[in-house]
Design an enzyme around this catalytic site. Sequence first.
Site, PDB file in Angstrom:
ATOM      1  CE  LYS A 278      -3.956  -2.102   2.348  1.00  0.00           C
ATOM      2  NZ  LYS A 278      -4.882  -2.026   3.506  1.00  0.00           N
TER       3      LYS A 278
ATOM      4  CG  HIS B 179      -0.886   6.834   4.686  1.00  0.00           C
ATOM      5  ND1 HIS B 179      -0.709   7.542   5.851  1.00  0.00           N
ATOM      6  CD2 HIS B 179      -1.372   5.614   5.061  1.00  0.00           C
ATOM      7  CE1 HIS B 179      -1.056   6.801   6.885  1.00  0.00           C
ATOM      8  NE2 HIS B 179      -1.464   5.623   6.438  1.00  0.00           N
TER       9      HIS B 179
ATOM     10  CG  HIS C 298       2.576   5.104   6.838  1.00  0.00           C
ATOM     11  ND1 HIS C 298       1.893   4.677   5.727  1.00  0.00           N
ATOM     12  CD2 HIS C 298       2.089   4.391   7.884  1.00  0.00           C
ATOM     13  CE1 HIS C 298       1.034   3.724   6.080  1.00  0.00           C
ATOM     14  NE2 HIS C 298       1.131   3.535   7.383  1.00  0.00           N
TER      15      HIS C 298
END
Length: 503
Positions: free
Chosen positions: A171, A174, A177
């Site tokens: 994933k 983002h 993070h």
Amino acid sequence: MTDHIRSLVATFGDLPSNDVPEADPLRNPLDAFRLDVARQLHSSLDIPVEKAFEAVSTASKVADFSVAFPRFKLPGKPNDVAEKAYRDFQPSAYIAEASHQGAFVHYKVNHETMAKLTLATITELSSRGEDKGDAPSASKSKGSIKSAYGHNESGKGQRMIIEFSSPNIAKPFHAGHLRSTIIGAFLSNLYEANGWYVERWNYLGDWGKQFGLLAVGWERSGDEAKLKEDPIKHLYDVYVEVNAAAEADPSLHEKARVYFKGMEDGDESALALWRKFRDLSIAKYEETYARLNIHFDVYSGESQVTKQSISSALDAVRDSEYVERAENGAMLIDLTKYKLEKTVIERADGTALYISRDLAEAKKRWNLFKEKYGAGFDKMIYVVASQQDLHLAQFFKILDLSGFEGAKALQHVNFGMVLGMSTRKGTAVFLDKILEEAQETMESIMKQNEDRYKLIEDPQRVAYVLGESGVKIQDLTGKRHLNYEFSWKRCLSNEGDTGVFLQ
């Protein structure tokens, strides 16, 4: 003290005698000035030097130091006591002047002494390069911080874990993070600079049914060459494709469920593919973190939490007065007494949830430290977005109610969200792409002045450092608990409180 600093100090008198354990004038020159004030207060008012030192505040807005005399509770009016201390004051090589205002006395340093002592200390501590603190020898191969100006040993003997970053494999990395990464790295460096032994943990999202779906997608569109080139992006592309396909063909979800069950049951062929995805992703993460001058000592993850450890963690609370069964058979714990609502800790079919994994992982880490160092950690910090405030509070309270030894050592450092973070083209956010774009954009800005650009020895390296600094500092300048809008213009500006300006 070295001969260099001895000879310097001799030019303006010896350092004030140090009768205060927490004072460290050889590492922190400011302490020498505070000790001089404390010595004068002791001489004038017979206040113990240690108490006087504690009273010398550096938060003064009208001078370099201030002392509030009511705190000493001496006989007489605080204003009169302060006036006596002011009358008895003698200028020294450290403190140039004092002023009296009500119950306060304000002090100004001798700036010549301050400059000389500070520069000498910086030179001495930065050139010595000694290992500091009592960090276990195993950590030294990972780049333990050396003695340097700004470091001290106030946390010597204390050990901690800081968990931060924690992206999900396959994933996008983002904005949350990114904030966790920057704040967590800052806290790690800060505690190390204060003498703590710090282990940096990255708890990856590396388990769950989505990996079954990813495996199904890999059979459909996986490409070994693309995987080796950029595993994180390619796995994300595969995951997006198979999700879209599963919308039209629900049987793919059943295949994913079967595949993940094989992983949970220990099927080696299923685990081998998962292990390859995980290992390649970690290697790519390490490469990206290195660009930010960040490292981790441990890459853990949801996959590392065993069924046995989860069962053990739940057994510790199963018979608690706070536990009840929902109508569907799920086990939940009622924390409304603590204004933390009810939360499910085990599904009706006995499968684990995030919170049950967290409970088991915290206990595992505590026991790991006990095995390695003879005692559990003194602190464990989770750097996690504020959307998880309730989850972390429930998690901590459950551990506390279960009698977990390390419950009081847990701390949640939260943060607000980054809004509008994407590449300039508006594509999905991957940290390495953000950093690459910061470098490229910074270099294009530098090229606007061709004459200066030609004088730079390594313009790509300079653009890289400036871009990386811009991303970091934009995040750190905002108030941690508030949301902020990511702005490329502000990030790469050379004016104001920006990383480019600081560099």
